[in-house]
Enzyme design. Structure first.
Site, PDB file in Angstrom:
ATOM      1  N   CYS A   1      -2.596  -3.542   4.794  1.00 10.74           N
ATOM      2  CA  CYS A   1      -2.865  -4.116   4.832  1.00 10.74           C
ATOM      3  C   CYS A   1      -3.134  -4.979   3.756  1.00 10.74           C
ATOM      4  CB  CYS A   1      -2.397  -4.575   6.382  1.00 10.74           C
ATOM      5  SG  CYS A   1      -2.226  -3.130   7.287  1.00 10.74           S
TER       6      CYS A   1
ATOM      7  N   HIS B   1      -2.658 -10.536  11.771  1.00 13.16           N
ATOM      8  CA  HIS B   1      -1.881  -8.992  11.302  1.00 13.16           C
ATOM      9  C   HIS B   1      -2.017  -8.165  13.113  1.00 13.16           C
ATOM     10  CE1 HIS B   1      -0.987  -4.589   9.553  1.00 13.16           C
ATOM     11  NE2 HIS B   1      -2.297  -5.098  10.449  1.00 13.16           N
TER      12      HIS B   1
ATOM     13  N   GLU C   1       0.821  -1.545  -0.261  1.00 10.08           N
ATOM     14  CA  GLU C   1       0.665  -0.029   0.051  1.00 10.08           C
ATOM     15  C   GLU C   1       1.472   1.781  -0.054  1.00 10.08           C
ATOM     16  OE1 GLU C   1      -2.410   1.088   3.724  1.00 10.08           O
ATOM     17  OE2 GLU C   1      -1.296  -0.717   4.389  1.00 10.08           O
TER      18      GLU C   1
END
Ligand code: ACO
Length: 452
Positions: A116, A249, A82
């Site tokens: 993400c 994550h 990103e």
């Protein structure tokens, strides 16, 4: 193809960091907010010498070299990121420079973006490719990389930077379970990057935590059902018992501990007759808790974190090394978690383990899936683990930079972001051997790199 999975892995993070306890003082927040409240120790960051292209060049070349591969062995290469420095030209095409001397220009794949989650989407594409009629027998290479930086304020301490490369092929030592991949996607403005002139996101921190936990509930429920259907877990068993590790994550480590408490809550609510004298002791009052109403229920969270603490310590905490020491690397975060878990035990202890992974990208896109480590400690698994062993050494060999210097570097990146022509001023001396760095951006925004 049999046993499609991860054949080799390489992790790269910057050679400099800022200490979170020092940052607490610099930011004038209460002592312990970043280190205890968020669970962060150090944050890696890049000077103006590194950008998304250089991070990916570094991690790809290291993976190829350490595994004695030829660039001809790669049939697909995809980048999840990103960190956008060009709205058209993909980082994947920049990486094709590494392939030139091999003469291999036949490499599928481009970049994938959604916060993400891009790395996971790239990974799924690679696995799907190998399982499809398009596969030509060669490896796929998946790269997840990001520079995670926030404007000054309460989110800045949750930054980080790094890249992970994963070689995907058949007869792998880390095999993806089939038929269990679970997806949850929804529209949300929790974290996004509408300002094209800035590296910084617009972030609604509280909403992003709520979205993350909601997506986790949904993925966990769907995964649990599929794991039961496929026989990965027994009908009577719960998912926490039947898996060896849960890797999340990690925006910051405390959220991961809360996430483990959250899946513990899901198991508890699903349990027909919970053991109130054992695992679920003291949780009677939570029996009718509604998931949707409990995202910020402090009392419930506290009780669940206490009740699940020993399981968290066993099954998730080992995966937090890089998250705690480098910070949120965005797309590589969950794969840094996987690498950390693989580092935490001896190879013979890891054999046969099942690892469940949760990947989350704001906006939002999320997935839960799992990996089974092969039963026997063969040369492939040994090599994969051996290649990760430099992580601990590199973490220790980093240079600590003061919060003042860190702040100056952030200002420099802010002011020079997208500037052309531009000659970077950051020192290249402290970079780890083998690191690619930016040497020049010319007046047409063309970037040039060199390697330490
Ligand atoms: N000692 C110990 N703990 C403390 C202290 C202290 N001195 N001070 C505060 N804390 C605790 C708080 O109680 C809180 O813990 P709790 O939530 O368990 O009660 C924690 O530290 C954080 O404090 P807050 O006041 O909630 O923090 P703030 O609102 O300033 O910012 C946030 C936190 C929202 C996470 C911010 O850093 C942010 O926006 N980050 C980026 C977004 C993000 O990472 N979202 C997660 C999912 S999306 C993604 O991955 C990008």
């Amino acid at each position: 193809p049999k046993d499609v999975g991860i054949v080799a892995m390489e992790v790269y993070f910057p050679s400099q960091y800022v200490d979170q306890a020092e940052l607490e003082i610099f930011d004038k927040v209460s002592t312990g907010k970043y280190t205890i409240g968020l669970g962060q120790a150090k944050m890696g960051f890049c000077s103006d010498r590194e950008d998304i292209n250089s991070l990916c060049l570094t991690v790809v070349q290291k993976l190829i070299e350490k595994n004695d591969l030829s660039y001809n062995d790669i049939g697909r290469l995809e980048v999840g990121t990103e960190t956008i420095i060009d709205k058209s030209k993909s980082t994947k095409t920049v990486l094709m420079q590494l392939f030139e001397s091999s003469g291999n220009y036949s490499v599928e794949g481009i970049d994938t973006t959604n916060a993400c989650f891009g790395g996971t989407s790239a990974l799924f594409n690679a696995v799907n490719w190998i399982e499809s009629s398009s596969w030509d027998g060669r490896y796929a290479l998946v790269v997840a990389g990001d520079i995670a930086v926030y404007a000054t304020g309460n989110a800045r301490c949750t930054g980080g930077a790094g890249a992970v490369a994963m070689l995907i092929g058949s007869e792998a030592p880390l095999v993806f379970d089939r038929g269990v991949r679970s997806i949850y996607m929804q529209h949300a403005y929790d974290f996004y990057k509408p300002n094209m002139d800035s590296e910084y996101p617009v972030v609604d921190g509280k909403l992003s935590v709520k979205c993350y936990l909601h997506a986790l509930d949904k993925c966990y429920q769907a995964y649990t059902e599929k794991a039961t259907q496929t026989g990965i877990k027994g009908k009577e068993d719960n998912l926490i018992n039947s898996s060896d590790a849960f890797v999340f994550h990690s925006p910051y480590c405390k959220l991961v501990q809360k996430s483990f408490a959250r899946i513990f809550l899901n198991d508890f609510l699903q349990e027909p007759s919970p053991d109130f004298s054992g695992r679920y002791a003291g949780l009677e009052s939570l029996r009718n808790l509604k998931l949707e109403e409990s995202y910020f229920d402090r009392d419930a969270e506290k009780a669940l974190m206490a009740a699940s603490n020993s399981l968290f310590t066993l099954k998730t905490k080992p995966s937090l090394l890089l998250a705690n020491q480098v910070g949120n690397m965005y797309t590589p975060s969950v794969y840094g978690g996987l690498a950390s878990y693989l580092l935490s035990a001896s190879p013979s202890e890891l054999v046969g383990h099942r690892i469940v992974l949760f990947s989350y990208g704001s906006g939002l896109a999320s997935a839960m899936f799992s990996i089974k480590i092969t039963k026997d400690l063969g040369p492939k698994l040994n090599k994969l683990l051996e290649n990760l062993s430099n992580i601990s050494k590199n973490l220790q060999n980093r240079v600590k930079v003061s919060p003042e210097e860190f702040d100056k570097t952030m200002k420099l990146r802010e002011e020079t972001h997208n500037r052309a022509p531009y000659t970077p001023v950051g020192s290249t001396e402290g970079l780890f051997p083998g690191t690619w760095f930016l040497t020049e951006v010319d007046s047409m925004h063309r970037r040039k790199y060199d390697r330490v």
